[in-house]
Design a protein around this motif. Structure first.
Motif, PDB file in Angstrom:
ATOM      1  N   TRP A   1       0.813  -1.216   0.000  1.00 52.45           N
ATOM      2  CA  TRP A   1       0.000   0.000   0.000  1.00 52.45           C
ATOM      3  C   TRP A   1       0.841   1.258   0.000  1.00 52.45           C
ATOM      4  O   TRP A   1       0.511   2.246  -0.651  1.00 52.45           O
TER       5      TRP A   1
ATOM      6  N   PHE B   1       2.860   5.864  -5.801  1.00 54.16           N
ATOM      7  CA  PHE B   1       2.470   5.915  -7.217  1.00 54.16           C
ATOM      8  C   PHE B   1       1.331   6.920  -7.426  1.00 54.16           C
ATOM      9  O   PHE B   1       1.385   7.762  -8.321  1.00 54.16           O
ATOM     10  N   LEU B   2       0.339   6.838  -6.570  1.00 52.83           N
ATOM     11  CA  LEU B   2      -0.814   7.738  -6.676  1.00 52.83           C
ATOM     12  C   LEU B   2      -0.364   9.196  -6.539  1.00 52.83           C
ATOM     13  O   LEU B   2      -0.799  10.069  -7.299  1.00 52.83           O
TER      14      LEU B   2
ATOM     15  N   ILE C   1      -7.535  10.965  -1.623  1.00 53.18           N
ATOM     16  CA  ILE C   1      -7.537   9.502  -1.635  1.00 53.18           C
ATOM     17  C   ILE C   1      -6.310   8.976  -0.919  1.00 53.18           C
ATOM     18  O   ILE C   1      -6.408   8.112  -0.037  1.00 53.18           O
TER      19      ILE C   1
ATOM     20  N   LYS D   1      -4.723   5.056   7.209  1.00 58.27           N
ATOM     21  CA  LYS D   1      -4.971   3.650   7.529  1.00 58.27           C
ATOM     22  C   LYS D   1      -3.669   2.860   7.612  1.00 58.27           C
ATOM     23  O   LYS D   1      -3.501   1.998   8.480  1.00 58.27           O
TER      24      LYS D   1
ATOM     25  N   ARG E   1     -10.939  -3.522  11.275  1.00 57.50           N
ATOM     26  CA  ARG E   1     -11.783  -2.626  10.487  1.00 57.50           C
ATOM     27  C   ARG E   1     -10.925  -1.742   9.573  1.00 57.50           C
ATOM     28  O   ARG E   1     -11.343  -1.428   8.459  1.00 57.50           O
TER      29      ARG E   1
ATOM     30  N   ALA F   1     -10.421  -1.827  -1.116  1.00 57.09           N
ATOM     31  CA  ALA F   1      -9.714  -1.065  -2.150  1.00 57.09           C
ATOM     32  C   ALA F   1      -8.837  -1.982  -3.003  1.00 57.09           C
ATOM     33  O   ALA F   1      -8.611  -1.727  -4.189  1.00 57.09           O
TER      34      ALA F   1
ATOM     35  N   TRP G   1     -10.755  -3.184  -5.883  1.00 57.45           N
ATOM     36  CA  TRP G   1     -10.755  -2.187  -6.939  1.00 57.45           C
ATOM     37  C   TRP G   1      -9.464  -2.290  -7.757  1.00 57.45           C
ATOM     38  O   TRP G   1      -9.488  -2.294  -8.985  1.00 57.45           O
ATOM     39  N   LEU G   2      -8.326  -2.386  -7.038  1.00 55.17           N
ATOM     40  CA  LEU G   2      -7.034  -2.437  -7.718  1.00 55.17           C
ATOM     41  C   LEU G   2      -6.963  -3.640  -8.659  1.00 55.17           C
ATOM     42  O   LEU G   2      -6.526  -3.528  -9.809  1.00 55.17           O
TER      43      LEU G   2
ATOM     44  N   PHE H   1      -9.137  -2.959 -11.677  1.00 60.15           N
ATOM     45  CA  PHE H   1      -8.573  -1.888 -12.505  1.00 60.15           C
ATOM     46  C   PHE H   1      -7.347  -2.378 -13.280  1.00 60.15           C
ATOM     47  O   PHE H   1      -7.234  -2.156 -14.490  1.00 60.15           O
TER      48      PHE H   1
ATOM     49  N   HIS I   1     -19.162   3.217  -0.411  1.00 58.97           N
ATOM     50  CA  HIS I   1     -18.960   4.655  -0.215  1.00 58.97           C
ATOM     51  C   HIS I   1     -20.266   5.429  -0.316  1.00 58.97           C
ATOM     52  O   HIS I   1     -21.105   5.114  -1.166  1.00 58.97           O
TER      53      HIS I   1
ATOM     54  N   ALA J   1     -14.664  10.896  -5.978  1.00 65.95           N
ATOM     55  CA  ALA J   1     -13.827   9.909  -6.658  1.00 65.95           C
ATOM     56  C   ALA J   1     -14.034  10.007  -8.174  1.00 65.95           C
ATOM     57  O   ALA J   1     -13.071  10.040  -8.940  1.00 65.95           O
TER      58      ALA J   1
ATOM     59  N   PHE K   1     -11.185  10.701 -11.052  1.00 61.15           N
ATOM     60  CA  PHE K   1     -10.890   9.783 -12.165  1.00 61.15           C
ATOM     61  C   PHE K   1     -10.767  10.534 -13.496  1.00 61.15           C
ATOM     62  O   PHE K   1      -9.976  10.165 -14.356  1.00 61.15           O
TER      63      PHE K   1
ATOM     64  N   LEU L   1      -7.324  11.594 -14.500  1.00 58.28           N
ATOM     65  CA  LEU L   1      -6.256  10.596 -14.648  1.00 58.28           C
ATOM     66  C   LEU L   1      -5.578  10.777 -15.997  1.00 58.28           C
ATOM     67  O   LEU L   1      -6.257  11.042 -17.003  1.00 58.28           O
TER      68      LEU L   1
ATOM     69  N   PHE M   1       0.168   7.009 -18.191  1.00 60.42           N
ATOM     70  CA  PHE M   1      -0.046   6.124 -17.057  1.00 60.42           C
ATOM     71  C   PHE M   1       0.986   4.991 -17.048  1.00 60.42           C
ATOM     72  O   PHE M   1       1.609   4.689 -16.020  1.00 60.42           O
TER      73      PHE M   1
HETATM   74  C1  1PZ Z   1      -5.266   5.593 -10.005  1.00 57.59           C
HETATM   75  C2  1PZ Z   1      -6.475   6.210  -9.520  1.00 57.59           C
HETATM   76  C3  1PZ Z   1      -6.692   6.046  -8.095  1.00 57.59           C
HETATM   77  C4  1PZ Z   1      -8.107   5.842  -7.787  1.00 57.59           C
HETATM   78  C5  1PZ Z   1      -8.307   5.215  -6.456  1.00 57.59           C
HETATM   79  C6  1PZ Z   1      -9.669   4.609  -6.348  1.00 57.59           C
HETATM   80  C7  1PZ Z   1     -10.205   4.633  -4.975  1.00 57.59           C
HETATM   81  C8  1PZ Z   1     -11.063   5.820  -4.736  1.00 57.59           C
HETATM   82  C9  1PZ Z   1     -11.350   5.943  -3.282  1.00 57.59           C
HETATM   83  C10 1PZ Z   1     -11.810   7.296  -2.888  1.00 57.59           C
HETATM   84  C11 1PZ Z   1     -12.110   7.402  -1.439  1.00 57.59           C
HETATM   85  C12 1PZ Z   1     -11.134   8.212  -0.647  1.00 57.59           C
HETATM   86  C13 1PZ Z   1     -11.781   8.955   0.472  1.00 57.59           C
HETATM   87  C14 1PZ Z   1     -11.866   8.181   1.744  1.00 57.59           C
HETATM   88  C15 1PZ Z   1     -12.899   7.391   1.995  1.00 57.59           C
HETATM   89  C16 1PZ Z   1     -13.071   6.673   3.300  1.00 57.59           C
HETATM   90  O1  1PZ Z   1     -14.256   7.135   3.872  1.00 57.59           O
HETATM   91  C17 1PZ Z   1     -13.137   5.183   3.050  1.00 57.59           C
HETATM   92  C18 1PZ Z   1     -13.738   4.406   4.213  1.00 57.59           C
HETATM   93  O2  1PZ Z   1     -12.950   4.560   5.356  1.00 57.59           O
HETATM   94  P1  1PZ Z   1     -13.667   4.992   6.737  1.00 57.59           P
HETATM   95  O3  1PZ Z   1     -14.302   6.339   6.509  1.00 57.59           O
HETATM   96  O4  1PZ Z   1     -14.682   3.941   7.034  1.00 57.59           O
HETATM   97  O5  1PZ Z   1     -12.549   5.033   7.770  1.00 57.59           O
HETATM   98  N1  1PZ Z   1     -11.817   4.711   2.759  1.00 57.59           N
HETATM   99  C19 1PZ Z   1     -11.579   3.785   1.830  1.00 57.59           C
HETATM  100  O6  1PZ Z   1     -12.465   3.257   1.200  1.00 57.59           O
HETATM  101  C20 1PZ Z   1     -10.123   3.379   1.584  1.00 57.59           C
HETATM  102  C21 1PZ Z   1      -9.678   3.957   0.268  1.00 57.59           C
HETATM  103  C22 1PZ Z   1      -8.236   3.657  -0.007  1.00 57.59           C
HETATM  104  C23 1PZ Z   1      -7.897   4.030  -1.412  1.00 57.59           C
HETATM  105  C24 1PZ Z   1      -6.517   3.670  -1.756  1.00 57.59           C
HETATM  106  C25 1PZ Z   1      -6.246   3.900  -3.198  1.00 57.59           C
HETATM  107  C26 1PZ Z   1      -4.845   3.634  -3.555  1.00 57.59           C
HETATM  108  C27 1PZ Z   1      -4.699   3.779  -5.013  1.00 57.59           C
HETATM  109  C28 1PZ Z   1      -3.502   3.174  -5.579  1.00 57.59           C
HETATM  110  C29 1PZ Z   1      -3.303   3.655  -6.969  1.00 57.59           C
HETATM  111  C30 1PZ Z   1      -2.623   2.729  -7.841  1.00 57.59           C
END
Ligand code: 1PZ
Length: 215
Positions: free
Chosen positions: A37, A43-44, A54, A61, A107, A115, A118-119, A122, A151, A159, A163, A166, A172
Motif C-alpha cells: 500500500w 504511485f498515486l 484519496i 490507515k 476494520r 480497495a 478495486w485495484l 482496474f 462509499h 472519486a 478519475f 487521470l 499512465f
Molecule cells: C489511479 C487512480 C486512483 C483511484 C483510487 C480509487 C479509490 C477511490 C477511493 C476514494 C475514497 C477516498 C476517500 C476516503 C474514503 C473513506 O471514507 C473510506 C472508508 O474509510 P472509513 O471512513 O470507514 O474510515 N476509505 C476507503 O475506502 C479506503 C480507500 C483507499 C484508497 C486507496 C487507493 C490507492 C490507489 C492506488 C493507486 C494505484
C-alpha cells in the motif's frame, strides 16, 4: 546515477511486495501487505495532487496498521490471521457499531481490502486495454463494481471527479516505469493473479469470522 535509479519509483517493486505477502501456509504477512500500500500511495501521489484526498485516507490507515505492528503487542500482528485472532479473542473490535475500538486493525484493514478489489479489477482492465482505452473509464468501471458500493454519495462523487483527470494510458504506463507497453502488460499479467490471491485469502478469512461489514 545508481542511487537515483534506486530511488526512482517503479511499480514492479510494489508488485514484488505482493509476492512476499503470502507465507507457505497461505497466511498474509501484514508487514508486506502494508508495504504494498505504501508503494501504491507513492504511485498515486506521483500522478498529481488531485488524488491527495484519496492517498491521505490510505496513509491514515497505513499508519494505524504500522502503529499496531510496532506497538507492544506487535508480535500478534505479524499476519492477518494472527491479527484477527488476537483482536477477536481480546474484544478489540467494534463488531456492530462504532464503539471503544474505532481504529481496530480488523476494520482498518477491511477498508484497504475493499480497495484491493478495486485495484485488482482496474489492473486487469488496464492489462487487456487497447492504446485508445480511457484510463478514467477503466478506473470508474472498476470502482463502481467494487469500492463504490461501500462509499456514500459524496465520496463517490469526489472519486468520480478525480478519475476524470487521470492521465491517458501512455502516460499512465510511463509513470509505472516498468518499460515499454508490452512489458507493462506482461508485468500486469503476473501482478493481477498475485493480488487476486491475497484478496481472496483475506476475503475468506473475514467471511469466516463475520467481519465483512465492520463499522
Ligand atoms: C489511479 C487512480 C486512483 C483511484 C483510487 C480509487 C479509490 C477511490 C477511493 C476514494 C475514497 C477516498 C476517500 C476516503 C474514503 C473513506 O471514507 C473510506 C472508508 O474509510 P472509513 O471512513 O470507514 O474510515 N476509505 C476507503 O475506502 C479506503 C480507500 C483507499 C484508497 C486507496 C487507493 C490507492 C490507489 C492506488 C493507486 C494505484
Amino acid at each position: 546515477s545508481e542511487a537515483a535509479d534506486e530511488q526512482k519509483f517503479c511499480l514492479q517493486e510494489v508488485l514484488d511486495t505482493y509476492r512476499l505477502c503470502l507465507s507457505p501456509e497461505k497466511e498474509v504477512y501484514l508487514e508486506h501487505y502494508v508495504a504494498g500500500w505504501r508503494g501504491l500511495v507513492k504511485f498515486l501521489n506521483s500522478l498529481g495532487s488531485v488524488f491527495g484526498f484519496i492517498s491521505k485516507d490510505a496513509v491514515t490507515k497505513i499508519q494505524i496498521l504500522v502503529a499496531l505492528l510496532n506497538g507492544e503487542n506487535g508480535s500478534q500482528y505479524s499476519t492477518l490471521q494472527s491479527m484477527v485472532k488476537y483482536e477477536l479473542d481480546n474484544g478489540l473490535v467494534d463488531l456492530t457499531k462504532r464503539g471503544p475500538h474505532p481504529d481496530s486493525g480488523c476494520r482498518t484493514l477491511l477498508r484497504l481490502h475493499r480497495a484491493l478489489r478495486w485495484l485488482e479489477l482496474f489492473l486487469e482492465r488496464l492489462r487487456v486495454s487497447t492504446e485508445d482505452s480511457k484510463t478514467s473509464a477503466l478506473c470508474a468501471e472498476a470502482y463502481n463494481e467494487s469500492l463504490a458500493q461501500h462509499h456514500p454519495w459524496v465520496v463517490r462523487k469526489a472519486a468520480g471527479m478525480a478519475f476524470l483527470v487521470l492521465p491517458g494510458r501512455p502516460t499512465f504506463f510511463e509513470v509505472m516505469n516498468v518499460g515499454p507497453p508490452e512489458q507493462v502488460v506482461s508485468m500486469l499479467g503476473e501482478a493481477v493473479p498475485l493480488i487476486s490471491e491475497v484478496y481472496k485469502i483475506t476475503e475468506e478469512l473475514y467471511a469466516e469470522h463475520n467481519l465483512l461489514d465492520l463499522p
